[in-house]
Motif scaffolding. Structure first.
Motif, PDB file in Angstrom:
ATOM      1  N   PHE A 171     -22.032  36.442  27.072  1.00 33.37           N
ATOM      2  CA  PHE A 171     -22.051  36.211  28.520  1.00 33.37           C
ATOM      3  C   PHE A 171     -20.837  36.915  29.119  1.00 33.37           C
ATOM      4  O   PHE A 171     -19.799  36.311  29.339  1.00 33.37           O
ATOM      5  N   ALA A 172     -20.976  38.194  29.381  1.00 33.23           N
ATOM      6  CA  ALA A 172     -19.814  38.993  29.745  1.00 33.23           C
ATOM      7  C   ALA A 172     -19.566  39.107  31.243  1.00 33.23           C
ATOM      8  O   ALA A 172     -18.426  39.266  31.668  1.00 33.23           O
ATOM      9  N   GLY A 173     -20.597  39.059  32.075  1.00 33.21           N
ATOM     10  CA  GLY A 173     -20.402  39.299  33.497  1.00 33.21           C
ATOM     11  C   GLY A 173     -20.297  40.778  33.810  1.00 33.21           C
ATOM     12  O   GLY A 173     -20.425  41.642  32.946  1.00 33.21           O
ATOM     13  N   GLU A 174     -20.028  41.079  35.076  1.00 40.65           N
ATOM     14  CA  GLU A 174     -19.952  42.466  35.533  1.00 40.65           C
ATOM     15  C   GLU A 174     -18.544  43.011  35.360  1.00 40.65           C
ATOM     16  O   GLU A 174     -17.565  42.333  35.688  1.00 40.65           O
ATOM     17  N   PRO A 175     -18.401  44.234  34.852  1.00 41.09           N
ATOM     18  CA  PRO A 175     -17.056  44.808  34.651  1.00 41.09           C
ATOM     19  C   PRO A 175     -16.258  44.860  35.946  1.00 41.09           C
ATOM     20  O   PRO A 175     -16.799  45.138  37.024  1.00 41.09           O
ATOM     21  N   ALA A 176     -14.969  44.565  35.809  1.00 43.81           N
ATOM     22  CA  ALA A 176     -14.066  44.596  36.962  1.00 43.81           C
ATOM     23  C   ALA A 176     -12.637  44.741  36.461  1.00 43.81           C
ATOM     24  O   ALA A 176     -12.326  44.354  35.328  1.00 43.81           O
ATOM     25  N   PRO A 177     -11.759  45.310  37.273  1.00 47.33           N
ATOM     26  CA  PRO A 177     -10.339  45.311  36.901  1.00 47.33           C
ATOM     27  C   PRO A 177      -9.785  43.887  36.929  1.00 47.33           C
ATOM     28  O   PRO A 177     -10.351  42.991  37.555  1.00 47.33           O
ATOM     29  N   ALA A 178      -8.677  43.683  36.255  1.00 51.01           N
ATOM     30  CA  ALA A 178      -7.962  42.412  36.314  1.00 51.01           C
ATOM     31  C   ALA A 178      -6.593  42.674  36.932  1.00 51.01           C
ATOM     32  O   ALA A 178      -6.366  43.726  37.541  1.00 51.01           O
ATOM     33  N   HIS A 179      -5.672  41.729  36.799  1.00 57.39           N
ATOM     34  CA  HIS A 179      -4.328  41.947  37.315  1.00 57.39           C
ATOM     35  C   HIS A 179      -3.319  41.381  36.310  1.00 57.39           C
ATOM     36  O   HIS A 179      -3.695  40.695  35.356  1.00 57.39           O
ATOM     37  N   ASP A 180      -2.064  41.673  36.526  1.00 58.67           N
ATOM     38  CA  ASP A 180      -1.003  41.263  35.599  1.00 58.67           C
ATOM     39  C   ASP A 180       0.029  40.445  36.357  1.00 58.67           C
ATOM     40  O   ASP A 180       1.006  40.989  36.886  1.00 58.67           O
ATOM     41  N   PRO A 181      -0.152  39.131  36.437  1.00 61.04           N
ATOM     42  CA  PRO A 181       0.789  38.307  37.210  1.00 61.04           C
ATOM     43  C   PRO A 181       2.207  38.308  36.656  1.00 61.04           C
ATOM     44  O   PRO A 181       3.162  38.072  37.394  1.00 61.04           O
ATOM     45  N   GLN A 182       2.362  38.550  35.356  1.00 65.25           N
ATOM     46  CA  GLN A 182       3.710  38.509  34.779  1.00 65.25           C
ATOM     47  C   GLN A 182       4.515  39.762  35.142  1.00 65.25           C
ATOM     48  O   GLN A 182       5.715  39.684  35.376  1.00 65.25           O
ATOM     49  N   HIS A 183       3.881  40.906  35.138  1.00 65.31           N
ATOM     50  CA  HIS A 183       4.502  42.179  35.475  1.00 65.31           C
ATOM     51  C   HIS A 183       5.880  42.321  34.802  1.00 65.31           C
ATOM     52  O   HIS A 183       6.907  42.446  35.451  1.00 65.31           O
ATOM     53  N   TYR A 184       5.858  42.288  33.484  1.00 67.64           N
ATOM     54  CA  TYR A 184       7.042  42.549  32.658  1.00 67.64           C
ATOM     55  C   TYR A 184       8.132  41.478  32.807  1.00 67.64           C
ATOM     56  O   TYR A 184       9.303  41.752  32.563  1.00 67.64           O
ATOM     57  N   HIS A 185       7.728  40.279  33.200  1.00 70.20           N
ATOM     58  CA  HIS A 185       8.598  39.103  33.099  1.00 70.20           C
ATOM     59  C   HIS A 185       7.799  38.063  32.320  1.00 70.20           C
ATOM     60  O   HIS A 185       7.039  37.289  32.909  1.00 70.20           O
ATOM     61  N   TYR A 186       7.964  38.047  31.011  1.00 72.10           N
ATOM     62  CA  TYR A 186       7.062  37.293  30.144  1.00 72.10           C
ATOM     63  C   TYR A 186       7.495  35.836  30.063  1.00 72.10           C
ATOM     64  O   TYR A 186       8.563  35.521  29.564  1.00 72.10           O
ATOM     65  N   VAL A 187       6.627  34.959  30.579  1.00 67.61           N
ATOM     66  CA  VAL A 187       6.905  33.533  30.627  1.00 67.61           C
ATOM     67  C   VAL A 187       6.280  32.879  29.400  1.00 67.61           C
ATOM     68  O   VAL A 187       5.083  33.033  29.138  1.00 67.61           O
ATOM     69  N   ASN A 188       7.090  32.148  28.656  1.00 64.18           N
ATOM     70  CA  ASN A 188       6.593  31.501  27.450  1.00 64.18           C
ATOM     71  C   ASN A 188       5.491  30.505  27.803  1.00 64.18           C
ATOM     72  O   ASN A 188       5.650  29.662  28.683  1.00 64.18           O
ATOM     73  N   GLY A 189       4.344  30.615  27.112  1.00 64.11           N
ATOM     74  CA  GLY A 189       3.227  29.714  27.351  1.00 64.11           C
ATOM     75  C   GLY A 189       2.348  30.093  28.523  1.00 64.11           C
ATOM     76  O   GLY A 189       1.475  29.320  28.914  1.00 64.11           O
ATOM     77  N   PHE A 190       2.535  31.291  29.084  1.00 66.21           N
ATOM     78  CA  PHE A 190       1.773  31.710  30.255  1.00 66.21           C
ATOM     79  C   PHE A 190       0.278  31.818  29.925  1.00 66.21           C
ATOM     80  O   PHE A 190      -0.111  32.405  28.917  1.00 66.21           O
ATOM     81  N   VAL A 191      -0.581  31.256  30.800  1.00 65.95           N
ATOM     82  CA  VAL A 191      -2.030  31.347  30.613  1.00 65.95           C
ATOM     83  C   VAL A 191      -2.781  31.630  31.911  1.00 65.95           C
ATOM     84  O   VAL A 191      -3.995  31.841  31.898  1.00 65.95           O
ATOM     85  N   ASP A 192      -2.111  31.642  33.050  1.00 59.45           N
ATOM     86  CA  ASP A 192      -2.780  31.731  34.350  1.00 59.45           C
ATOM     87  C   ASP A 192      -3.070  33.190  34.698  1.00 59.45           C
ATOM     88  O   ASP A 192      -2.371  33.821  35.481  1.00 59.45           O
ATOM     89  N   VAL A 193      -4.156  33.720  34.118  1.00 60.79           N
ATOM     90  CA  VAL A 193      -4.453  35.144  34.258  1.00 60.79           C
ATOM     91  C   VAL A 193      -5.507  35.426  35.315  1.00 60.79           C
ATOM     92  O   VAL A 193      -5.901  36.577  35.512  1.00 60.79           O
ATOM     93  N   GLY A 194      -5.990  34.391  35.996  1.00 55.91           N
ATOM     94  CA  GLY A 194      -7.021  34.617  36.994  1.00 55.91           C
ATOM     95  C   GLY A 194      -8.412  34.455  36.401  1.00 55.91           C
ATOM     96  O   GLY A 194      -8.586  34.038  35.254  1.00 55.91           O
ATOM     97  N   ASP A 195      -9.409  34.806  37.174  1.00 55.77           N
ATOM     98  CA  ASP A 195     -10.811  34.569  36.816  1.00 55.77           C
ATOM     99  C   ASP A 195     -11.428  35.854  36.287  1.00 55.77           C
ATOM    100  O   ASP A 195     -11.641  36.815  37.035  1.00 55.77           O
ATOM    101  N   LEU A 196     -11.715  35.870  34.999  1.00 48.94           N
ATOM    102  CA  LEU A 196     -12.319  37.045  34.382  1.00 48.94           C
ATOM    103  C   LEU A 196     -13.801  37.133  34.764  1.00 48.94           C
ATOM    104  O   LEU A 196     -14.409  36.144  35.195  1.00 48.94           O
ATOM    105  N   PRO A 197     -14.426  38.304  34.599  1.00 51.72           N
ATOM    106  CA  PRO A 197     -15.830  38.473  35.000  1.00 51.72           C
ATOM    107  C   PRO A 197     -16.771  37.448  34.389  1.00 51.72           C
ATOM    108  O   PRO A 197     -17.711  36.995  35.051  1.00 51.72           O
ATOM    109  N   CYS A 198     -16.525  37.034  33.146  1.00 46.72           N
ATOM    110  CA  CYS A 198     -17.428  36.074  32.518  1.00 46.72           C
ATOM    111  C   CYS A 198     -17.373  34.718  33.220  1.00 46.72           C
ATOM    112  O   CYS A 198     -18.404  34.027  33.352  1.00 46.72           O
ATOM    113  N   ARG A 199     -16.204  34.329  33.714  1.00 45.49           N
ATOM    114  CA  ARG A 199     -16.083  33.042  34.388  1.00 45.49           C
ATOM    115  C   ARG A 199     -16.686  33.117  35.800  1.00 45.49           C
ATOM    116  O   ARG A 199     -17.326  32.180  36.266  1.00 45.49           O
ATOM    117  N   VAL A 200     -16.478  34.235  36.480  1.00 41.97           N
ATOM    118  CA  VAL A 200     -17.093  34.420  37.791  1.00 41.97           C
ATOM    119  C   VAL A 200     -18.615  34.352  37.663  1.00 41.97           C
ATOM    120  O   VAL A 200     -19.298  33.699  38.462  1.00 41.97           O
TER     121      VAL A 200
END
Length: 835
Positions: free
Chosen positions: A27-56
């Protein structure tokens, strides 16, 4: 009310179910770009990456669909009251998968009425009662527990309750539901069409108790043991597999636990590849069956081996070893090429598997893409022509970062993945500079330039902050996948920065290894890293770098080290293997926002390591805060944590032993570490606990204290609460619990080898809570206080990402204010010091 498998009152969780097989579909969904909320500031335990195509796509489908009750599914197993109050089916899927499972039970009450339950779920839930839809709750948030209240119309004569549980799997999937009864009435749960309730209950009890006889097995059989003798014959089907990325080589076994027995031999250890293995069990009695998954370490020798010769000679030896014995992963193929071995059918199998998972964009395929690119760059002429041609097609079609459209569930956002993706982009672009990469539309030259720019940002962050996944036996090898490739293959500026990062990692590894086993506080740890130190991917780096330790089948990055020209800094061997009369202390910070302030005390006999920057009261994800390791045996280890889930064999993040449901306030001064826990008003598990490998550590228990000894290593665990050893189940003899939501712990490592003196010092020491917000330790080291609100109160600016190390002669201790007292090991600490 008839005899029930489970009787519920207010606050109880319904844990009596028949369950179907797992139904999974792509169940992949439609291809789309994602984003990088951390942008080279790596937070330990980070999981909030937004909604991937499969979840949408999931939300879009769920909004308009209607699920119909199904009753004709086959019962695959029973889920019965036992180690987990949740009905949990967590798993890992490398590609986007929709998962579902049907569950059924029968509930009875003393009178017809609605009974209310608090529903907790990760995923979506439908509930039917007597064929009618009674509840529908479908948040489908990723690994986030959501709750609602449901009211079920139950009949005194009994009601059939059917649950459809679903989830959208994006790699690690904590999939469960839990129904907690709100009303204070008696509700009986039973299962129709299966064995008698007493037989099913006995089967569930055996499943809850099962473990291996010894967490490490070297020779003889792998033996399953139980606390309760079997009342009737129980057939046990086992599937034994690796916990590594290479899932090949599964072994299946079937045995019978006879009536009256509390143990049965599963298979001979020689049939199982060395490593930390996962054993999936199905226990059957009559028509009932219960599933259980446990772990076990298989280690051929518990004594470290010696690798003769200088570093180049050891590299040649290790390359040959890995080429012959490595897992079926790309690192083994690289070792075969670098060692000059003939390329047999195993090489083709490895490369074809590697190309398959890269083409399918499996999560973690970036870890094997780097060594594939290395192999083609250095040894492409040795590849069979068809493999080389297919590799080019796969490499040009890959997705190298979040700005390129995709509908996969590859994880881009942690520092180790970001590094490997950027290294892959750089190397792939360099291999095919004129070709067009289809996901991005860029030429290879453009990809190479962009990869170099991104790597510059990555190094800027890491050089300033250190690594958020500090000292991780799971993820340092992955960092080294990318860094060693850059050190060997990149342009001089990037190569130099990669060498400097490797130097820092090897320094930290040398400091935190004892007798060849990498340990210490970790930014990310799993159970296997804590239970099986010499079997981790990181352990062989110690053996290769400094000539003593363990080799294993792991090939994530070790073949790159062995095939490269990189050499760790001179002199680290004395940190990895300190002399008998030396004590080492080290302090440094790691991770964005000072995620870790690491403190280490180490001698030839043991090491104690603590993260003093743990965010007190917060969720601990995979943070391993305090760690004690003895040199006498590679499994002689102890640590303290607050469990993150019910089941000792669970796999959530945090799990029962790895990570913390609630983090403590922590600090360490020299050989004393202190932890102060406040679990809040209603923690799921209202206790903290210590793991002590009692099979290889001698334990002397007293009121609120344990004295531990392994060889010449001595340490003590002190607690403000009474400590009770667990005597049943998977943690028998290894787990010491301290009940209560507020508790203080201290770990004291002996700085000398006078056992009688140390025992006297610990007997005289005191650990107490002052108004439940301050922890005070009074002992031979002086009086130390740890405050919940302010923590250490030390100037973190003094500590950079490079370890600040002090070596002293044993019997000498630095005083709190930096002055010294030598001679008999006493100090001038006669005042209270805030940690």
């Amino acid at each position: 009310m008839t005899e029930a498998l489970q009787t519920l009152r207010r606050g109880d969780s319904l844990a009596t179910w028949q369950v179907s097989a797992v139904i999974a579909r792509d169940f992949a969904g439609e291809p789309a770009p994602a984003h990088d909320p951390q942008h080279y500031h790596y937070v330990n335990g980070f999981v909030d990456v937004g909604d991937l195509p499969c979840r949408v796509a999931t939300w879009r489908e769920v909004a308009t669909r209607e699920r119909v009750l199904e009753r004709d599914w086959a019962v695959e197993a029973l889920y019965l009251p036992g180690p987990n109050r949740r009905v949990a089916f967590s798993q890992f899927c490398h590609t986007p998968m929709r998962l579902e499972r049907w569950c059924r039970t029968w509930l009875t009450t003393q009178a017809d009425r609605f009974v209310s339950f608090r529903l907790f779920t990760r995923g979506g839930i439908h509930i039917w009662v007597d064929g009618q839809l009674a509840a529908r709750f479908e948040p489908f948030t990723r690994n986030s527990t959501e709750s609602s209240v449901v009211h079920l119309p139950l009949r005194a004569a009994g009601s059939e309750v059917v649950v459809l549980t679903e989830d959208m799997a994006e790699r690690d999937t904590d999939w469960f539901f839990e129904l907690v009864q709100i009303d204070d009435v008696a509700v009986g749960a039973n299962l129709q069409g299966t064995t008698a309730p007493t037989r099913s209950a006995r089967l569930a009890q055996l499943a809850e108790e099962v473990r291996c006889a010894g967490e490490v097995v070297s020779t003889g059989p792998i033996r399953l043991v139980f606390d309760t003798p079997a009342a009737e014959p129980v057939s046990i089907a086992a599937r034994i597999g690796s916990t590594s990325h290479d899932r090949s080589g599964l072994i299946e076994a079937s045995v019978t636990l006879a009536p009256g027995q509390t143990g049965v031999d599963l298979c001979d250890t020689r049939a199982v590849p060395q490593g930390y293995v996962q054993i999936a069990l199905v226990l059957r009695s009559g028509t009932a069956s219960v599933e259980r998954t446990i772990g076990c370490a298989v280690l051929r020798s518990v004594s470290p081996m010696r690798l003769e010769g200088d570093l180049p000679e050891r590299k040649a030896l290790v390359l040959d070893y890995l080429a012959r014995n490595g897992e079926l992963r790309m690192g083994t193929a690289l070792a075969m090429l670098a060692a000059g071995h003939a390329l047999d059918e195993r090489f083709r199998t490895i490369v074809e598997r590697t190309l398959d998972i890269i083409e399918a964009r499996h999560d973690c395929c970036d870890f094997v893409l780097v060594p594939l690119l290395w192999a083609i760059e250095r040894y492409g002429s040795a590849f069979p022509a068809d493999l080389l041609e297919r590799a080019q097609v796969v490499i040009l079609g890959f997705r190298y970062w979040v700005d390129e459209p995709g509908n996969d569930v590859m994880w881009f956002w942690s520092e180790n993945h970001a590094l490997c993706f950027h290294v892959s982009q750089l190397l792939a672009g360099g291999l095919y500079p004129e070709a067009v990469f289809s996901a991005s539309g860029r030429t290879g030259a453009e990809q190479r330039t962009l990869g170099a720019q991104r790597l510059g940002l990555w190094f800027d962050a890491i050089e300033e902050d250190g690594l958020a996944e500090w000292n991780s036996a799971a993820y340092y090898p992955v960092d080294l996948v990318g860094l060693l490739a850059l050190a060997e293959l990149a342009a001089p500026e990037l190569a130099a920065r990669a060498v400097a990062a490797c130097d820092r990692i090897f320094t930290i590894v040398a400091l935190h290894s004892t007798a060849g086993v990498p340990a210490g506080s970790m930014g990310r740890a799993y159970d296997k890293e804590l239970r099986a130190g010499p079997l981790t991917e990181l352990a062989p780096f110690v053996a290769l770098a400094w000539g003593r330790g363990w080799l294993n089948r792991g090939v994530a990055a070790l073949p790159e080290f062995a095939a490269s020209g990189y050499a760790p800094p001179e002199g680290l061997d004395r940190l990895a293997w300190p002399a008998a009369d030396v004590a080492i202390t080290a302090q440094f910070r790691q991770g964005f926002g000072e995620a870790a302030r690491l403190h280490l005390f180490k001698t030839a006999d043991l090491q104690l390591s603590t993260n003093a920057a743990a965010k007190a009261g917060s969720y601990g994800h995979q943070q391993h805060v305090v760690d004690l390791l003895f040199a006498q045996h590679p499994f002689a280890r102890a640590w303290i944590n607050h469990p993150g889930e019910d089941d000792p064999w669970g796999s959530q993040r945090p799990s029962y032993w790895a990570g913390n449901g609630v983090l403590p306030r922590a600090a360490q001064r020299d050989n004393v570490a202190m932890l102060l826990y406040d679990l809040g008003p209603q923690p799921r598990l209202p206790f903290t606990h210590a793991y002590v490998a009692a099979e290889v550590i001698t334990v002397e228990a007293g009121l609120g204290r344990l004295v531990l000894q392994a060889g010449d290593g001595l340490a003590a665990l002190l607690c403000t609460a009474e400590l009770a050893m667990v005597t049943r189940g998977p943690a028998t003899g290894r787990e010491w619990r301290a009940d209560g939501t507020k508790a203080g712990w201290a770990v004291v490592a002996c700085p000398h080898r006078d056992a009688a003196r140390f025992r006297a010092e610990i007997a005289a020491a005191r650990l107490e809570l002052i108004g439940d917000r301050t922890l005070r330790y009074s002992g031979a080291e002086g009086v130390l206080e740890l405050d919940w609100e302010t923590g250490q109160g030390w100037d973190s600016g003094q500590y950079g990402p490079e370890p600040r190390t002090v070596e002293t002669v044993r019997g000498f201790q630095a005083t709190m204010d930096g002055t010294s007292a030598a001679g008999n090991g006493t100090t001038s600490r006669d005042r209270t010091e805030d940690l």
